[in-house]
Design an enzyme around this catalytic site. Sequence first.
Site, PDB file in Angstrom:
ATOM      1  N   ARG A   1      -9.401   8.119  11.485  1.00 37.06           N
ATOM      2  CA  ARG A   1      -9.129   7.225  10.355  1.00 37.06           C
ATOM      3  C   ARG A   1      -7.760   7.517   9.747  1.00 37.06           C
ATOM      4  O   ARG A   1      -7.050   6.616   9.328  1.00 37.06           O
ATOM      5  CB  ARG A   1     -10.248   7.330   9.317  1.00 37.06           C
ATOM      6  CG  ARG A   1     -10.185   6.211   8.278  1.00 37.06           C
ATOM      7  CD  ARG A   1     -11.408   6.178   7.393  1.00 37.06           C
ATOM      8  NE  ARG A   1     -11.552   7.418   6.633  1.00 37.06           N
ATOM      9  CZ  ARG A   1     -12.601   7.699   5.877  1.00 37.06           C
ATOM     10  NH1 ARG A   1     -13.607   6.845   5.764  1.00 37.06           N
ATOM     11  NH2 ARG A   1     -12.676   8.848   5.221  1.00 37.06           N
TER      12      ARG A   1
ATOM     13  N   LYS B   1      -7.083   4.160   4.229  1.00 42.61           N
ATOM     14  CA  LYS B   1      -7.212   5.093   3.090  1.00 42.61           C
ATOM     15  C   LYS B   1      -5.814   5.433   2.585  1.00 42.61           C
ATOM     16  O   LYS B   1      -5.238   6.467   2.934  1.00 42.61           O
ATOM     17  CB  LYS B   1      -8.001   6.332   3.546  1.00 42.61           C
ATOM     18  CG  LYS B   1      -8.699   7.034   2.396  1.00 42.61           C
ATOM     19  CD  LYS B   1      -9.822   7.906   2.884  1.00 42.61           C
ATOM     20  CE  LYS B   1     -10.321   8.858   1.826  1.00 42.61           C
ATOM     21  NZ  LYS B   1     -10.845   8.233   0.623  1.00 42.61           N
TER      22      LYS B   1
ATOM     23  N   GLU C   1     -16.978  -3.057  -2.269  1.00 38.66           N
ATOM     24  CA  GLU C   1     -17.310  -1.639  -2.484  1.00 38.66           C
ATOM     25  C   GLU C   1     -16.886  -1.215  -3.873  1.00 38.66           C
ATOM     26  O   GLU C   1     -16.530  -2.064  -4.698  1.00 38.66           O
ATOM     27  CB  GLU C   1     -16.684  -0.773  -1.393  1.00 38.66           C
ATOM     28  CG  GLU C   1     -15.175  -0.846  -1.310  1.00 38.66           C
ATOM     29  CD  GLU C   1     -14.599   0.101  -0.262  1.00 38.66           C
ATOM     30  OE1 GLU C   1     -15.172   1.162   0.004  1.00 38.66           O
ATOM     31  OE2 GLU C   1     -13.533  -0.227   0.274  1.00 38.66           O
TER      32      GLU C   1
HETATM   33  N1  PLP Z   1     -14.705   3.675   0.237  1.00 36.70           N
HETATM   34  C1  PLP Z   1     -13.659   4.195  -0.403  1.00 36.70           C
HETATM   35  C2  PLP Z   1     -12.756   3.263  -1.119  1.00 36.70           C
HETATM   36  C3  PLP Z   1     -13.444   5.574  -0.395  1.00 36.70           C
HETATM   37  O1  PLP Z   1     -12.415   6.114  -1.051  1.00 36.70           O
HETATM   38  C4  PLP Z   1     -14.344   6.411   0.295  1.00 36.70           C
HETATM   39  C5  PLP Z   1     -14.123   7.845   0.350  1.00 36.70           C
HETATM   40  O2  PLP Z   1     -13.599   8.396   1.240  1.00 36.70           O
HETATM   41  C6  PLP Z   1     -15.423   5.824   0.955  1.00 36.70           C
HETATM   42  C7  PLP Z   1     -15.577   4.455   0.901  1.00 36.70           C
HETATM   43  C8  PLP Z   1     -16.385   6.661   1.721  1.00 36.70           C
HETATM   44  O3  PLP Z   1     -15.839   7.105   2.927  1.00 36.70           O
HETATM   45  P1  PLP Z   1     -16.317   8.456   3.592  1.00 36.70           P
HETATM   46  O4  PLP Z   1     -17.788   8.365   3.713  1.00 36.70           O
HETATM   47  O5  PLP Z   1     -15.644   8.479   4.900  1.00 36.70           O
HETATM   48  O6  PLP Z   1     -15.893   9.552   2.685  1.00 36.70           O
HETATM   49  C1  COI Z   2     -13.818  10.877  -0.765  1.00 33.58           C
HETATM   50  O1  COI Z   2     -15.010  10.582  -0.907  1.00 33.58           O
HETATM   51  O2  COI Z   2     -13.474  11.837  -0.070  1.00 33.58           O
HETATM   52  C2  COI Z   2     -12.757  10.112  -1.401  1.00 33.58           C
HETATM   53  O3  COI Z   2     -11.643  10.216  -0.978  1.00 33.58           O
HETATM   54  C3  COI Z   2     -13.078   9.244  -2.548  1.00 33.58           C
HETATM   55  C4  COI Z   2     -12.408   9.630  -3.805  1.00 33.58           C
HETATM   56  C5  COI Z   2     -12.985   8.747  -4.864  1.00 33.58           C
HETATM   57  C6  COI Z   2     -12.545  11.047  -4.198  1.00 33.58           C
END
Ligand code: PLP
Ligand code: COI
Length: 341
Positions: A82, A184, A220
């Site tokens: 990612r 991200k 989201e």
């Molecule tokens: N959506 C957003 C906008 C995020 O910042 C995050 C955090 O990383 C997620 C979803 C969840 O992603 P992950 O489960 O890979 O941490």
């Molecule tokens: C994460 O879950 O790692 C993120 O980057 C989300 C952030 C809101 C801390």
Amino acid sequence: MEKINLDWESLGFSYRKTDKRYVANFKEGKWDEGILTEDHNIVLNECAGVLQYAQTCFEGMKAYTTKDGKIVIFRPELNAQRLEDSAKRIHIAPFPKDRFVDAVVQTVKANAAFVPPYGYGGSLYIRPYLFGTNPTIGVKPAEEFQFRIFTTPVGPYFKDGVKPLTLCVSDYDRAAPHGTGNAKLGLNYAMSLHALVTAKVNGFDENMFLDSATRTKVEETGGANFIFVTKENKLVTPKSESILPSITLRSLMVIAKEYLGLEVEERVVYFEEVKDFAECGLCGTAAVISPVGKIIDHGNEICFSSGMAEMGPITKKLYDTLTGIQLGHIKAPEGWIKMIE
Ligand code: PLP
Ligand code: COI
């Protein structure tokens, strides 16, 4: 490994300087070998690409101490992929995927004293990030970049732990249909700050963002994906080109199907149907699974039958299975857990 002296039980989600961080630099078309350093400050040119045109992307991961005292990380190859996808989206030289996991392992090992011991509900949050470093005044991508990883011990992202949250439907947009919502990038989070502050001032924990083109579909929050559970116990999650592909969500879909025998649907979710779901939750590395009890849409309340006291029964099963896999009580699918030491 001797742990530092911290009140592990009361960790929140905040930054605390740990011993070492990883730094690598990209110059003249290649990455250097990278080092671990104690220096937690970054000295940058005043015109660095990251400062002028927000050329930065990042990842979020966690290291856990398992029941038998090992330090592990969860599906790091997916974060490597990612980060590469995010970097390419804004013309940052990707950090080589085959070096990413090794750099994370080195950084966690060097900060093992800060990984919360088993049983306190904490973890070592890992933040890998990439940014443009050389001067860029005309709008164009930087040519020099830095990759860094720092760590910080954390507890729950939301201050009341796993108490159900109250969200509001935001009047602001997080991401455009052909924009950057699925990467991200720091800029997506800067975009969401005013919406977050506004939600908090109005007494809400977070925002529910709808699709910006039609404002009819659930996207989201600022930092997590949505999961819903139907009255028939089916897991439903929004499908959209403009949400971040959550690694936690992808894992929960597997857990729901293979461990809990649930039906799973990833599809467009209209806001109109949200009132018909039995349970709602936010999922992500930081959020883990945080239950949602109520969503307010301009004065109209949607209250989930799971209530405001505790998470709903299916959300709880998903939570227990996910954290059980991460903490080593439940056998993980092949390749999900990487042992650090
Ligand atoms: N959506 C957003 C906008 C995020 O910042 C995050 C955090 O990383 C997620 C979803 C969840 O992603 P992950 O489960 O890979 O941490
Ligand atoms: C994460 O879950 O790692 C993120 O980057 C989300 C952030 C809101 C801390």
